[in-house]
Design a protein around this motif. Structure first.
Motif, PDB file in Angstrom:
ATOM      1  N   ALA A   1       0.811  -1.225   0.000  1.00  0.00           N
ATOM      2  CA  ALA A   1       0.000   0.000   0.000  1.00  0.00           C
ATOM      3  C   ALA A   1       0.841   1.270   0.000  1.00  0.00           C
ATOM      4  CB  ALA A   1      -0.924   0.003   1.224  1.00  0.00           C
ATOM      5  N   LEU A   2       2.119   1.179   0.301  1.00  0.00           N
ATOM      6  CA  LEU A   2       2.938   2.374   0.494  1.00  0.00           C
ATOM      7  C   LEU A   2       3.008   3.305  -0.729  1.00  0.00           C
ATOM      8  CD1 LEU A   2       5.882   0.911   2.618  1.00  0.00           C
ATOM      9  CD2 LEU A   2       3.953   2.322   3.397  1.00  0.00           C
ATOM     10  N   PRO A   3       3.111   2.794  -1.978  1.00  0.00           N
ATOM     11  CA  PRO A   3       3.157   3.732  -3.106  1.00  0.00           C
ATOM     12  C   PRO A   3       1.945   4.659  -3.168  1.00  0.00           C
ATOM     13  CG  PRO A   3       3.834   1.546  -3.806  1.00  0.00           C
ATOM     14  CD  PRO A   3       3.319   1.400  -2.411  1.00  0.00           C
ATOM     15  N   GLY A   4       0.791   4.166  -2.757  1.00  0.00           N
ATOM     16  CA  GLY A   4      -0.406   5.002  -2.775  1.00  0.00           C
ATOM     17  C   GLY A   4      -0.473   5.993  -1.632  1.00  0.00           C
ATOM     18  N   LEU A   5       0.460   5.886  -0.689  1.00  0.00           N
ATOM     19  CA  LEU A   5       0.478   6.777   0.472  1.00  0.00           C
ATOM     20  C   LEU A   5       1.685   7.703   0.465  1.00  0.00           C
ATOM     21  CD1 LEU A   5      -0.389   4.076   3.183  1.00  0.00           C
ATOM     22  CD2 LEU A   5      -1.950   5.778   2.232  1.00  0.00           C
ATOM     23  N   VAL A   6       2.425   7.736  -0.633  1.00  0.00           N
ATOM     24  CA  VAL A   6       3.728   8.387  -0.660  1.00  0.00           C
ATOM     25  C   VAL A   6       3.665   9.849  -0.219  1.00  0.00           C
ATOM     26  CG1 VAL A   6       3.521   8.892  -3.148  1.00  0.00           C
ATOM     27  CG2 VAL A   6       5.787   8.775  -2.045  1.00  0.00           C
ATOM     28  N   ASP A   7       2.690  10.612  -0.677  1.00  0.00           N
ATOM     29  CA  ASP A   7       2.608  12.024  -0.293  1.00  0.00           C
ATOM     30  C   ASP A   7       2.207  12.191   1.166  1.00  0.00           C
ATOM     31  OD1 ASP A   7       3.298  12.835  -2.864  1.00  0.00           O
ATOM     32  OD2 ASP A   7       1.210  12.854  -3.535  1.00  0.00           O
ATOM     33  N   GLU A   8       1.438  11.256   1.658  1.00  0.00           N
ATOM     34  CA  GLU A   8       0.924  11.334   3.019  1.00  0.00           C
ATOM     35  C   GLU A   8       1.960  10.951   4.071  1.00  0.00           C
ATOM     36  OE1 GLU A   8      -2.757   9.308   5.550  1.00  0.00           O
ATOM     37  OE2 GLU A   8      -2.600   9.052   3.380  1.00  0.00           O
ATOM     38  N   ILE A   9       2.875  10.073   3.742  1.00  0.00           N
ATOM     39  CA  ILE A   9       3.786   9.543   4.752  1.00  0.00           C
ATOM     40  C   ILE A   9       5.156  10.198   4.758  1.00  0.00           C
ATOM     41  CG2 ILE A   9       2.619   7.305   4.699  1.00  0.00           C
ATOM     42  CD1 ILE A   9       4.913   6.196   3.059  1.00  0.00           C
ATOM     43  N   ARG A  10       5.422  11.074   3.818  1.00  0.00           N
ATOM     44  CA  ARG A  10       6.747  11.676   3.745  1.00  0.00           C
ATOM     45  C   ARG A  10       7.087  12.378   5.066  1.00  0.00           C
ATOM     46  NH1 ARG A  10       6.019  13.995  -0.642  1.00  0.00           N
ATOM     47  NH2 ARG A  10       6.937  12.412  -1.994  1.00  0.00           N
ATOM     48  N   GLY A  11       8.229  11.996   5.648  1.00  0.00           N
ATOM     49  CA  GLY A  11       8.670  12.591   6.901  1.00  0.00           C
ATOM     50  C   GLY A  11       7.981  12.048   8.136  1.00  0.00           C
ATOM     51  N   LYS A  12       7.131  11.032   7.977  1.00  0.00           N
ATOM     52  CA  LYS A  12       6.358  10.486   9.085  1.00  0.00           C
ATOM     53  C   LYS A  12       6.946   9.147   9.568  1.00  0.00           C
ATOM     54  CE  LYS A  12       3.214  13.745   8.609  1.00  0.00           C
ATOM     55  NZ  LYS A  12       3.058  14.820   9.612  1.00  0.00           N
ATOM     56  N   THR A  13       6.527   8.761  10.762  1.00  0.00           N
ATOM     57  CA  THR A  13       6.867   7.443  11.301  1.00  0.00           C
ATOM     58  C   THR A  13       5.723   6.497  11.007  1.00  0.00           C
ATOM     59  OG1 THR A  13       8.213   8.398  13.077  1.00  0.00           O
ATOM     60  CG2 THR A  13       7.443   6.118  13.362  1.00  0.00           C
ATOM     61  N   VAL A  14       6.010   5.451  10.242  1.00  0.00           N
ATOM     62  CA  VAL A  14       4.977   4.548   9.735  1.00  0.00           C
ATOM     63  C   VAL A  14       5.309   3.115  10.146  1.00  0.00           C
ATOM     64  CG1 VAL A  14       3.799   3.688   7.668  1.00  0.00           C
ATOM     65  CG2 VAL A  14       4.615   6.053   7.749  1.00  0.00           C
ATOM     66  N   VAL A  15       4.304   2.398  10.649  1.00  0.00           N
ATOM     67  CA  VAL A  15       4.458   0.980  10.977  1.00  0.00           C
ATOM     68  C   VAL A  15       3.591   0.160  10.029  1.00  0.00           C
ATOM     69  CG1 VAL A  15       4.113  -0.827  12.696  1.00  0.00           C
ATOM     70  CG2 VAL A  15       4.990   1.412  13.400  1.00  0.00           C
ATOM     71  N   CYS A  16       4.213  -0.764   9.321  1.00  0.00           N
ATOM     72  CA  CYS A  16       3.492  -1.703   8.463  1.00  0.00           C
ATOM     73  C   CYS A  16       3.507  -3.073   9.141  1.00  0.00           C
ATOM     74  CB  CYS A  16       4.162  -1.818   7.094  1.00  0.00           C
ATOM     75  SG  CYS A  16       4.116  -0.313   6.096  1.00  0.00           S
ATOM     76  N   VAL A  17       2.329  -3.637   9.347  1.00  0.00           N
ATOM     77  CA  VAL A  17       2.245  -4.958   9.967  1.00  0.00           C
ATOM     78  C   VAL A  17       2.335  -6.022   8.877  1.00  0.00           C
ATOM     79  CG1 VAL A  17       0.866  -6.512  11.389  1.00  0.00           C
ATOM     80  CG2 VAL A  17       0.852  -4.045  11.863  1.00  0.00           C
ATOM     81  N   THR A  18       3.442  -6.761   8.870  1.00  0.00           N
ATOM     82  CA  THR A  18       3.597  -7.869   7.923  1.00  0.00           C
ATOM     83  C   THR A  18       3.017  -9.107   8.595  1.00  0.00           C
ATOM     84  OG1 THR A  18       5.857  -8.267   8.720  1.00  0.00           O
ATOM     85  CG2 THR A  18       5.595  -6.867   6.795  1.00  0.00           C
ATOM     86  N   SER A  19       1.808  -9.465   8.219  1.00  0.00           N
ATOM     87  CA  SER A  19       0.981 -10.368   9.024  1.00  0.00           C
ATOM     88  C   SER A  19       1.334 -11.841   8.928  1.00  0.00           C
ATOM     89  CB  SER A  19      -0.490 -10.181   8.651  1.00  0.00           C
ATOM     90  OG  SER A  19      -0.695 -10.461   7.281  1.00  0.00           O
ATOM     91  N   GLY A  20       2.092 -12.255   7.911  1.00  0.00           N
ATOM     92  CA  GLY A  20       2.382 -13.678   7.802  1.00  0.00           C
ATOM     93  C   GLY A  20       3.428 -13.998   6.757  1.00  0.00           C
ATOM     94  N   GLY A  21       4.122 -15.113   6.964  1.00  0.00           N
ATOM     95  CA  GLY A  21       5.147 -15.535   6.023  1.00  0.00           C
ATOM     96  C   GLY A  21       5.045 -17.002   5.649  1.00  0.00           C
ATOM     97  N   ASN A  22       3.837 -17.544   5.689  1.00  0.00           N
ATOM     98  CA  ASN A  22       3.645 -18.947   5.309  1.00  0.00           C
ATOM     99  C   ASN A  22       3.460 -19.045   3.800  1.00  0.00           C
ATOM    100  OD1 ASN A  22       3.791 -20.552   7.732  1.00  0.00           O
ATOM    101  ND2 ASN A  22       2.001 -19.415   8.420  1.00  0.00           N
ATOM    102  N   PHE A  23       4.560 -18.981   3.124  1.00  0.00           N
ATOM    103  CA  PHE A  23       4.546 -19.003   1.658  1.00  0.00           C
ATOM    104  C   PHE A  23       5.104 -20.326   1.162  1.00  0.00           C
ATOM    105  CE2 PHE A  23       6.744 -17.995  -2.420  1.00  0.00           C
ATOM    106  CZ  PHE A  23       5.592 -17.764  -3.161  1.00  0.00           C
ATOM    107  N   ASP A  24       4.329 -20.990   0.334  1.00  0.00           N
ATOM    108  CA  ASP A  24       4.750 -22.238  -0.292  1.00  0.00           C
ATOM    109  C   ASP A  24       5.551 -21.889  -1.547  1.00  0.00           C
ATOM    110  OD1 ASP A  24       5.070 -24.661  -1.516  1.00  0.00           O
ATOM    111  OD2 ASP A  24       2.962 -25.257  -1.384  1.00  0.00           O
ATOM    112  N   PHE A  25       6.837 -22.240  -1.569  1.00  0.00           N
ATOM    113  CA  PHE A  25       7.686 -21.827  -2.682  1.00  0.00           C
ATOM    114  C   PHE A  25       7.320 -22.511  -3.998  1.00  0.00           C
ATOM    115  CE2 PHE A  25      10.121 -19.662   0.438  1.00  0.00           C
ATOM    116  CZ  PHE A  25      10.819 -18.692  -0.254  1.00  0.00           C
TER     117      PHE A  25
END
Length: 415
Positions: free
Chosen positions: A291-315
């Motif tokens: 989602a970050l590219p769509g928020l680029v103008d809004e987040i510039r200079g801000k502290t942002v936390v992105c929750v990476t919710s899972g890593g169960n990826f079948d290769f």
């Protein structure tokens, strides 16, 4: 402090019996790209590689506190919730029955069995999740077991809210923005409810897969509604109907604050996080970063936390992810080409390809009674603009062709 916040703090402490807080890591790559201070809350690093363990543990802990004689739990899941329930069953030493669709990949079945050990039984039932869910709930009624919902449960929401507690403790200040993935809504509603009180200055953005915008639909209708069509690629967040309990906490969200992430674009984000950062994310786990590219103008200079919710990826899915990413970036296309059945026609076509164009697929069906044969051709290139050059050459040479890359029906059948 509200009763909910007090309970979340107690739950967070109880979770320490299972695992330490997941890391909150500043990501230099993303921070430099977006001119912001971007942190990743690594829920992909819990013992079961997703946040789902928090809710399953909390709900099970509360049931057992109220009724110590309850010895059997049931869930219906083909993924992260099943693994969280299995892990919690082993921790508490209770029996668990995990219902999964017959079509569940063996890798997920094996991981669930590893986490649960001898405490769980896996039942493969139904081709579709609705059938699996019905079987699980029917079994609950017969066996006197307790059904553990993946998201539509106050105790599960409370457990997921512990993510918010850890964010504040680790960052040591309130972030300007928290970006949360949304499927059934358990994680998003829990973290939002807690931080709205503990860090009222923090704002939120919510990200859904474009093929499963259940929160957006619920906001528009004023109540949870069932989506008529669902794209299951982002399997950890592809939910046709947001939970009633989560939506009760999210119904005040402004519609513009909910973003839709195209499934194929998510694949670009997954590959970038893997290749650049060495971080393995499942599709749902990549939603907040995507989602970050769509928020680029809004987040510039801000502290942002992105929750990476899972890593169960079948290769085994990696070729599909790469394929989707290339198509979204315009670096791979599929055409049906009408090839003249004459000597030299193929050589003439090949001469039109540029130095960066590569044939990834070629199927030619020659029909002796026709002057032309149909060719299914897939082409990869290094620059999307190269396709404009190629199609112009095809037009100039009077080669009839059709781009089927975005034709969902044909692409699904032929590709």
């Amino acid at each position: 402090m509200s009763r909910f916040s007090r309970q979340v703090l107690e739950t967070t402490q109880a979770l320490r019996d299972l695992f330490p807080p997941t890391p909150l890591q500043r990501n230099d790559h993303l921070s430099a790209r977006y001119g912001a201070d971007i942190w990743l809350k690594r829920e992909d690093l819990t013992p079961v590689r997703s946040y789902k363990l928090r809710g399953a543990f909390t709900a099970m802990r509360k049931v057992l506190a109220a009724d110590p004689e309850q010895s059997q739990f049931v869930c219906a899941s083909a993924g992260n919730h099943a693994q969280g329930v299995a892990y919690a069953c082993r921790h508490f030493g209770v029996r668990g029955t995990v219902f999964m669709p017959v079509t569940t990949p063996q890798q997920k079945i094996d991981k669930t069995r590893i986490f649960g050990g001898d405490t769980i039984e896996i039942r493969l039932t139904g081709d579709y999740f609705d059938q699996t869910l019905a079987a699980a709930q029917g079994f609950c009624a017969e066996a006197g077991a307790h059904f553990l919902s993946p998201f539509d449960d106050p105790d599960v929401i409370e457990g997921q809210a512990s993510v918010g507690v850890e964010i504040l403790e680790q960052l040591e200040c309130a972030p300007d923005l928290v970006v949360l993935p949304v499927g059934g809504g358990g994680l998003a509603s829990g973290v939002t409810t807690y931080l709205a009180e503990a860090a009222p200055e923090t704002r939120f953005r919510y990200v859904e897969p474009a093929g499963g915008t259940s929160l957006t639909a619920a906001i528009a209708a004023g109540e949870p509604v069932t989506l008529k069509k669902l794209n299951s690629f982002v399997d950890g967040a592809a939910v046709a109907r947001i939970g009633a309990e989560p939506f009760a906490r999210l119904k005040g969200v402004v519609a513009d604050h909910v973003l839709a992430a195209p499934e194929d674009r998510i694949c670009i984000t997954m590959l970038e996080m893997l290749n650049v950062e060495g971080i393995v994310l499942e599709p749902a786990g990549a939603l907040s970063v995507d989602a970050l590219p769509g928020l680029v103008d809004e987040i510039r200079g801000k502290t942002v936390v992105c929750v990476t919710s899972g890593g169960n990826f079948d290769f085994e899915r990696l070729p599909e992810v790469k394929e989707r990413a290339q198509r979204f970036a315009g670096l791979k296309k599929y055409f049906i080409l009408r090839m003249p059945q004459r000597p030299g026609a193929l050589r003439e076509f090949l001469s039109m390809l540029g130095p960066d164009d590569d044939i990834a697929r070629f199927e030619y069906l020659k029909k002796s009674a026709r002057n032309f044969g149909s060719v299914l051709i897939g082409i990869e290139t290094k620059d999307a603009e190269n396709f404009a050059v190629l199609t112009r050459k095809l037009d100039d040479a009077a080669f009839a062709f059709r781009d089927i890359t975005e034709d969902e029906a044909l692409a699904e059948f032929l590709i």
